[in-house]
Enzyme design. Structure first.
Site, PDB file in Angstrom:
ATOM      1  N   GLU A 125     -61.591 -34.766  19.535  1.00 25.36           N
ATOM      2  CA  GLU A 125     -60.258 -34.202  19.449  1.00 25.36           C
ATOM      3  C   GLU A 125     -60.346 -32.674  19.566  1.00 25.36           C
ATOM      4  O   GLU A 125     -61.350 -32.072  19.215  1.00 25.36           O
ATOM      5  CB  GLU A 125     -59.633 -34.583  18.106  1.00 25.36           C
ATOM      6  CG  GLU A 125     -59.332 -36.064  17.999  1.00 25.36           C
ATOM      7  CD  GLU A 125     -58.009 -36.429  18.641  1.00 25.36           C
ATOM      8  OE1 GLU A 125     -57.977 -36.527  19.882  1.00 25.36           O
ATOM      9  OE2 GLU A 125     -57.019 -36.613  17.922  1.00 25.36           O
ATOM     10  N   LYS A 141     -38.469 -17.913   1.994  1.00 23.44           N
ATOM     11  CA  LYS A 141     -39.289 -17.498   3.140  1.00 23.44           C
ATOM     12  C   LYS A 141     -40.132 -18.669   3.662  1.00 23.44           C
ATOM     13  O   LYS A 141     -40.272 -18.852   4.875  1.00 23.44           O
ATOM     14  CB  LYS A 141     -40.199 -16.333   2.740  1.00 23.44           C
ATOM     15  CG  LYS A 141     -40.874 -15.674   3.939  1.00 23.44           C
ATOM     16  CD  LYS A 141     -41.349 -14.265   3.622  1.00 23.44           C
ATOM     17  CE  LYS A 141     -41.913 -13.618   4.856  1.00 23.44           C
ATOM     18  NZ  LYS A 141     -41.904 -12.166   4.795  1.00 23.44           N
ATOM     19  N   ASP A 142     -40.687 -19.470   2.739  1.00 28.49           N
ATOM     20  CA  ASP A 142     -41.445 -20.646   3.167  1.00 28.49           C
ATOM     21  C   ASP A 142     -40.549 -21.655   3.885  1.00 28.49           C
ATOM     22  O   ASP A 142     -40.986 -22.333   4.816  1.00 28.49           O
ATOM     23  CB  ASP A 142     -42.113 -21.325   1.952  1.00 28.49           C
ATOM     24  CG  ASP A 142     -43.362 -20.568   1.483  1.00 28.49           C
ATOM     25  OD1 ASP A 142     -43.851 -19.710   2.253  1.00 28.49           O
ATOM     26  OD2 ASP A 142     -43.830 -20.832   0.365  1.00 28.49           O
ATOM     27  N   HIS A 188     -53.421 -19.449  -8.407  1.00 24.92           N
ATOM     28  CA  HIS A 188     -52.485 -18.962  -9.412  1.00 24.92           C
ATOM     29  C   HIS A 188     -53.173 -18.183 -10.535  1.00 24.92           C
ATOM     30  O   HIS A 188     -52.514 -17.541 -11.327  1.00 24.92           O
ATOM     31  CB  HIS A 188     -51.648 -20.127  -9.961  1.00 24.92           C
ATOM     32  CG  HIS A 188     -50.538 -20.501  -9.020  1.00 24.92           C
ATOM     33  ND1 HIS A 188     -49.264 -20.774  -9.408  1.00 24.92           N
ATOM     34  CD2 HIS A 188     -50.533 -20.622  -7.665  1.00 24.92           C
ATOM     35  CE1 HIS A 188     -48.515 -21.045  -8.356  1.00 24.92           C
ATOM     36  NE2 HIS A 188     -49.266 -20.972  -7.287  1.00 24.92           N
ATOM     37  N   SER A 193     -51.790 -14.199  -5.271  1.00 22.84           N
ATOM     38  CA  SER A 193     -51.894 -14.020  -3.831  1.00 22.84           C
ATOM     39  C   SER A 193     -52.407 -12.631  -3.456  1.00 22.84           C
ATOM     40  O   SER A 193     -52.042 -11.641  -4.079  1.00 22.84           O
ATOM     41  CB  SER A 193     -50.523 -14.229  -3.179  1.00 22.84           C
ATOM     42  OG  SER A 193     -50.146 -15.572  -3.248  1.00 22.84           O
TER      43      SER A 193
END
Lengths: 437, 183
Positions: A288, A244-245, A216, A220
């Site tokens: 894994e 959108k998320d 922040h 972005s």
């Protein structure tokens, strides 16, 4: 952090709290009006998805811890009890188990996004470094979590991985005994792994908070990799990216649910449903799936490999070389902001780097594939060449491409290509329309 | 503090004394924290009940020539193989200089037929296969570690693969002709 002025809240209670502890102003500035580049694509969902998975993991993990017994005589049975007798225990465990896999899928895609669009570059180097720290913490947490059910793979995975530290010269063996709290993986080991498996997710949460604070500050990156020039290039976080998320989250939860309900053990290993036996090694120990790429690098280093024999055998043994290479694979990732010499961020405008990053991703998939195969030809050779390619791409190709590559001309602003595209692209047209409205 | 660098100043002794007190306080704090750090670290080392491990006595009479048994000692598997004449000859005929971890067969056994060693691969701690008759025994007729493909010979020496060292021989002694005490 954001320069937007604090809103005036209508609710007097909210106002009373906010003037004493500005949580509402903070949320408004960071998740309400926070300016986001208007050209973000769905790759930018994966940070939020990772946050959701972390919360799901902590929540299901705490519930599981209430039912689990960290003792070698009871651990396996307590997990079976969770599966059979505890109300919705099967659901909690399958969500937690597959959640680990989902976490790594999401984070690997998130990292690929960062690499492809140059999100690690100036001024976001520290953001990238914090991300690498989170990855390392996740690996430690996932590894220790896999030990807790005390199945065969739990036990032998723990044995193999803790033995990595015995490769350290002089103090290696003492370190391994210290890690175990005994002379083999045993009850003290299980106990401390449980304690640390409970602790580390909260450490991850702390570093995630730092990661988000750093994000922040720098704000972005975006698919064009160019700086935001002004308000015309951004939209507020809410409602644009909350929406959108949410779309991405819906799709992701469907994938997650598919595995939980229809293929819960697909990404696990059947041998972990056999209780741990210190006297019998499973025929084929595999970690894994999300560790397989790094595991392939580890076992590439054998005495008869020409690369090891020529360049490394005079200074260390093959085991130490393998361990250093495996940890080195993560260290070079952390160095990426300084290895990349180009000034252009996004691979959209970097015709060579674009293929370098795609090749790197494909190579990592190849490594993960051979890491799951038996230690025999042709897999050993494939793993060895892929290991070389992994380091060659990051340490040699990336810096050189930055010097010799001629980037395509950058758009003058984020808005420019969006406005110009106007119906030219396939899916781009609808996306552009949505963003303009 | 700022004028501590200026020599000849009247309050120089005062700042020096203040610096000294600062260093003393910080050093005392560091020693104190360090003194507490060690118990925290050391608490993770093997506890006294773990250290109080009995040695293990093994009766060798039931083990026929060509047979092998695995017993537990300190939570680890110990391999005991009653070697055949051919296996002993194999182990003794190797040119020691060619080995990754050079050791003669004589250095690894007390009595030629009895090979006693900790059955943990020196690579990353798996238990090598080769104890049971139908196990893969690797290219040198000894043991084969399935995890990362290390081959051990009939003396438990590393011959091929990623493991750096021979399978370790624990301290043991023959208490009689037919029994040994490990540890």
């Amino acid at each position: 952090m954001s320069s937007h002025s604090a809103p005036t809240f209508k609710n007097p209670m909210v106002r009373w709290i906010d003037s004493r502890l500005p949580v509402f102003s903070y949320m408004h500035a960071e998740y309400g009006t926070f300016p986001m580049p208007k050209n973000l694509n769905y790759f930018w969902n994966f940070g939020a998805l990772a946050m959701v998975v972390l919360v799901v993991m902590i929540l299901t993990g705490i519930m599981l811890a209430m039912q689990y017994t960290a003792h070698i005589d009871y651990a396996f049975d307590s997990v079976e009890r969770i599966m059979r007798d505890v109300n919705y225990g099967w659901l909690l465990r399958y969500v937690h188990m597959n959640g680990a896999s989902m976490f790594f899928i999401v984070v690997y895609i998130h990292m690929f996004r960062g690499m492809y669009y140059g999100s690690y570059k100036q001024p976001r180097e520290l953001l990238w470094l914090l991300g690498v720290v989170i990855l390392v913490l996740m690996m430690g947490t996932a590894f220790m979590g896999y030990v807790l059910p005390w199945g065969q793979m739990s036990f032998w995975g723990a044995t193999v991985i803790t033995n990595l530290f015995s490769a350290i010269p002089i103090v290696g063996d003492s370190i391994v005994v210290w890690l175990w709290g005994g002379f083999s993986v045993d009850n003290p080991t299980l106990n401390r792994f449980f304690a640390l498996h409970y602790l580390l997710p909260f450490v991850i949460l702390g570093v995630v908070i730092l990661h988000v604070i750093a994000l922040h500050v720098t704000k972005s990156n975006n698919p064009d990799g160019i700086d935001v020039r002004g308000p015309q290039d951004t939209v507020p976080f809410h409602p644009y990216f909350t929406a959108k998320d949410s779309v991405g989250l819906g799709v992701f939860l469907m994938v997650f649910a598919f595995f939980v309900f229809f293929a819960p053990n697909y990404m696990g290993h059947p041998d972990n449903y056999i209780p741990a036996d210190p006297l019998v090694t499973p025929a084929h120990i595999v970690p894994e799936w999300y560790f397989l790429g790094f595991y392939a690098i580890l076992r590439s280093f054998t005495d008869d490999w020409w690369f090891f024999a020529w360049f490394m055998s005079w200074i260390m043994d093959a085991k130490l070389a393998g361990v250093l290479a495996m940890f080195g694979a993560i260290v070079v990732l952390a160095l990426l902001p300084w290895l990349d010499t180009s000034k252009v961020r996004s691979c959209r405008y970097r015709p060579i780097q674009k293929w370098v990053i795609i090749l790197f991703a494909v190579n990592f998939v190849v490594l993960s594939w051979v890491g799951g195969q038996a230690a025999e030809e042709p897999y050993v050779s494939i793993a060895q060449w892929s290991t070389l390619l992994y380091f060659f791409l990051l340490l040699v190709v990336v810096p050189v491409v930055g010097w010799i590559e001629r980037p395509r001309p950058l758009p003058s602003s984020i808005s420019e290509p969006v406005l110009k595209a106007g119906g030219g692209g396939m899916a781009g047209a609808t996306a552009a329309k949505m963003e303009k409205s | 503090m700022a004028d501590a660098t200026q020599p000849g100043d009247g309050d120089e002794p005062k700042t020096e004394r203040r610096d000294f007190l600062n260093y003393l306080a910080v050093a005392t704090g560091a020693v104190g924290a360090g003194a507490f750090l060690w118990p925290v670290i050391h608490s993770m080392n093997p506890s006294r009940d773990v250290l109080a491990l009995a040695s293990t006595e093994v009766d060798l009479t039931p083990i026929e020539v060509g047979q092998a048994v695995t017993i537990t000692w300190r939570g680890k598997p110990v391999f005991i193989r009653h070697r055949t004449e051919a296996e002993i000859a194999d182990a003794q005929s190797v040119d020691v200089a060619d080995l990754p971890d050079p050791q003669t067969d004589d250095e690894r056994v007390q009595q030629a037929p009895w090979l006693v060693m900790v059955g943990i691969c020196t690579h990353l701690g798996c238990v090598p296969l080769g104890q049971k008759p139908n196990d893969p025994k690797g290219e040198y007729g000894g043991w084969f570690c399935p995890c990362h493909g290390s081959h051990y010979d009939t003396s438990g020496r590393i011959r091929k693969g990623p493991a750096p060292l021979n399978l370790p021989v624990p301290g043991y002694e023959f208490t009689s002709d037919t029994s040994i005490l490990i540890g």
